[in-house]
Enzyme design. Structure first.
Site, PDB file in Angstrom:
ATOM      1  N   ALA A  41      11.906   5.253 -10.152  1.00 60.94           N
ATOM      2  CA  ALA A  41      11.450   6.464  -9.478  1.00 60.94           C
ATOM      3  C   ALA A  41      12.487   6.818  -8.420  1.00 60.94           C
ATOM      4  O   ALA A  41      13.196   5.940  -7.916  1.00 60.94           O
ATOM      5  CB  ALA A  41      10.104   6.205  -8.823  1.00 60.94           C
TER       6      ALA A  41
ATOM      7  N   GLY B 250      10.376   2.450 -12.349  1.00 56.56           N
ATOM      8  CA  GLY B 250       9.796   3.464 -13.230  1.00 56.56           C
ATOM      9  C   GLY B 250      10.539   3.575 -14.552  1.00 56.56           C
ATOM     10  O   GLY B 250       9.955   3.983 -15.565  1.00 56.56           O
TER      11      GLY B 250
ATOM     12  N   GLU C 233       9.154   1.028 -16.667  1.00 55.63           N
ATOM     13  CA  GLU C 233       7.789   1.435 -17.050  1.00 55.63           C
ATOM     14  C   GLU C 233       7.799   2.518 -18.134  1.00 55.63           C
ATOM     15  O   GLU C 233       6.913   2.559 -18.980  1.00 55.63           O
ATOM     16  CB  GLU C 233       7.022   1.891 -15.805  1.00 55.63           C
ATOM     17  CG  GLU C 233       6.714   0.703 -14.888  1.00 55.63           C
ATOM     18  CD  GLU C 233       6.225   1.116 -13.521  1.00 55.63           C
ATOM     19  OE1 GLU C 233       6.985   1.814 -12.812  1.00 55.63           O
ATOM     20  OE2 GLU C 233       5.092   0.773 -13.155  1.00 55.63           O
TER      21      GLU C 233
ATOM     22  N   GLU D 100      10.124  -2.995  -7.239  1.00 53.28           N
ATOM     23  CA  GLU D 100       9.325  -2.300  -6.215  1.00 53.28           C
ATOM     24  C   GLU D 100       8.974  -3.194  -5.037  1.00 53.28           C
ATOM     25  O   GLU D 100       8.795  -2.737  -3.911  1.00 53.28           O
ATOM     26  CB  GLU D 100       8.024  -1.750  -6.839  1.00 53.28           C
ATOM     27  CG  GLU D 100       8.225  -0.616  -7.832  1.00 53.28           C
ATOM     28  CD  GLU D 100       8.507  -1.072  -9.256  1.00 53.28           C
ATOM     29  OE1 GLU D 100       8.740  -2.280  -9.477  1.00 53.28           O
ATOM     30  OE2 GLU D 100       8.500  -0.219 -10.147  1.00 53.28           O
TER      31      GLU D 100
END
Ligand code: COA
Length: 260
Positions: free
Chosen positions: A67, A111, A114, A134
């Site tokens: 992200a 992300g 993911e 993270e």
């Protein structure tokens, strides 16, 4: 409206590639990219010519490095909650009804990992690095990492990756089942296209039934999953493709699946 340049679509025959195109930011997922990927998936879902989708990142350094961390700065708890609730690109990838392949060409972090987890198959370059960092930001994965990662690699490996935030190389990722195959960087595109081409020749309805049934195994108790599988099995008898496949076998010829 998303800036279309941050997400590119390339079509070759029945195969479409969605490419996240922010190489200067290692293809980090900002709001524009998330909207762009969701729009691309919707476009490809409606396009009957497309039978397989590949997701990758632009350049030779990153798949998706996570992200966009710049979007986290200064957000309150409520804003953080809304941030992660909106634009759930990870579930959009998972719900896409056609086969998906993550073509992991470099950093595949947070992300990015993911997004790869939400794809059906993961093929990595030998230069790829994968992880869920993270924890180093005082966070946990918010795009499904705590749920999809342990289902794929088991609780111990998932805990280790998420607790430490360590990135692992492609060979280690293959060993724990996080990626399905590792190939030299310069052979990655060819190998992924070869695999996608093989899948794209199959009956689209049977591919969708496969995806729905295998995904159901994540959601349902075994007896319900088995019933679900049988329902799809029976339903496929209503497709022309199934009768073409059976006839072709009996007539000793190659089937031609038309997606009907
Ligand atoms: N969000 C926002 N920007 C990111 C990013 C991310 N997740 N990952 C990389 N970038 C940006 C960098 O800030 C840098 O931008 P700049 O040139 O404007 O300074 C650019 O991409 C290149 O990255 P850089 O850090 O210089 O490359 P590197 O080769 O030295 O390091 C990484 C590569 C992947 C190790 C490092 O970029 C990194 O740790 N990224 C964050 C990974 C992460 O924590 N992801 C999970 C987020 S929840």
């Amino acid at each position: 409206m998303a800036d279309r340049n941050v997400v590119l679509i390339e079509k070759k025959g029945n195969i479409a590639t969605i490419m996240v195109n922010r190489p200067d930011k290692l293809n980090a997922l900002n709001a524009e990219v998330r909207v762009g990927v969701a729009m691309a998936l919707e476009q490809l879902r409606q396009d009957d010519d497309v039978r397989v989708a590949i997701i990758t990142g632009a350049g030779d350094k990153a798949f998706i490095a996570g992200a966009d961390i710049a979007e986290f700065e200064g957000k309150s708890g409520v804003e953080g909650y809304h941030y992660i609730q909106t634009g759930d690109v990870y579930s959009a990838v998972e719900r896409f009804p056609k086969p998906t392949i993550a073509m992991i060409n470099g950093f595949c972090l947070g992300g990015g990992c993911e997004v790869a987890l939400a794809c059906d198959i993961r093929i990595a370059s030998d230069k790829a690095k994968l992880g869920q960092p993270e924890i180093n930001l005082g966070l946990i994965p918010g795009g499904g990492g705590t749920q999809r990662l342990p289902r794929l690699v088991g609780q111990g490996h998932a805990m280790r990756l998420i607790y430490t935030g360590d990135a692992i190389d492609a060979a280690s990722a293959e060993k724990i089942g996080l990626v399905d195959e590792v190939v030299p960087q310069d052979e990655l595109k060819g190998r992924v296209m070869e695999l996608a081409t093989k899948i794209a020749e199959k009956s689209p309805a049977a591919l969708q039934a496969t995806k729905e049934s295998i995904r159901a195994a994540w959601q349902m108790p075994l007896d319900q999953g088995l019933r679900f599988e049988k329902a799809w099995f029976g339903l496929l008898f209503s497709t022309q493709d199934m009768h073409e496949g059976v006839s072709a076998f009996l007539e000793k010829r190659k089937p031609e699946f038309r997606g009907r």
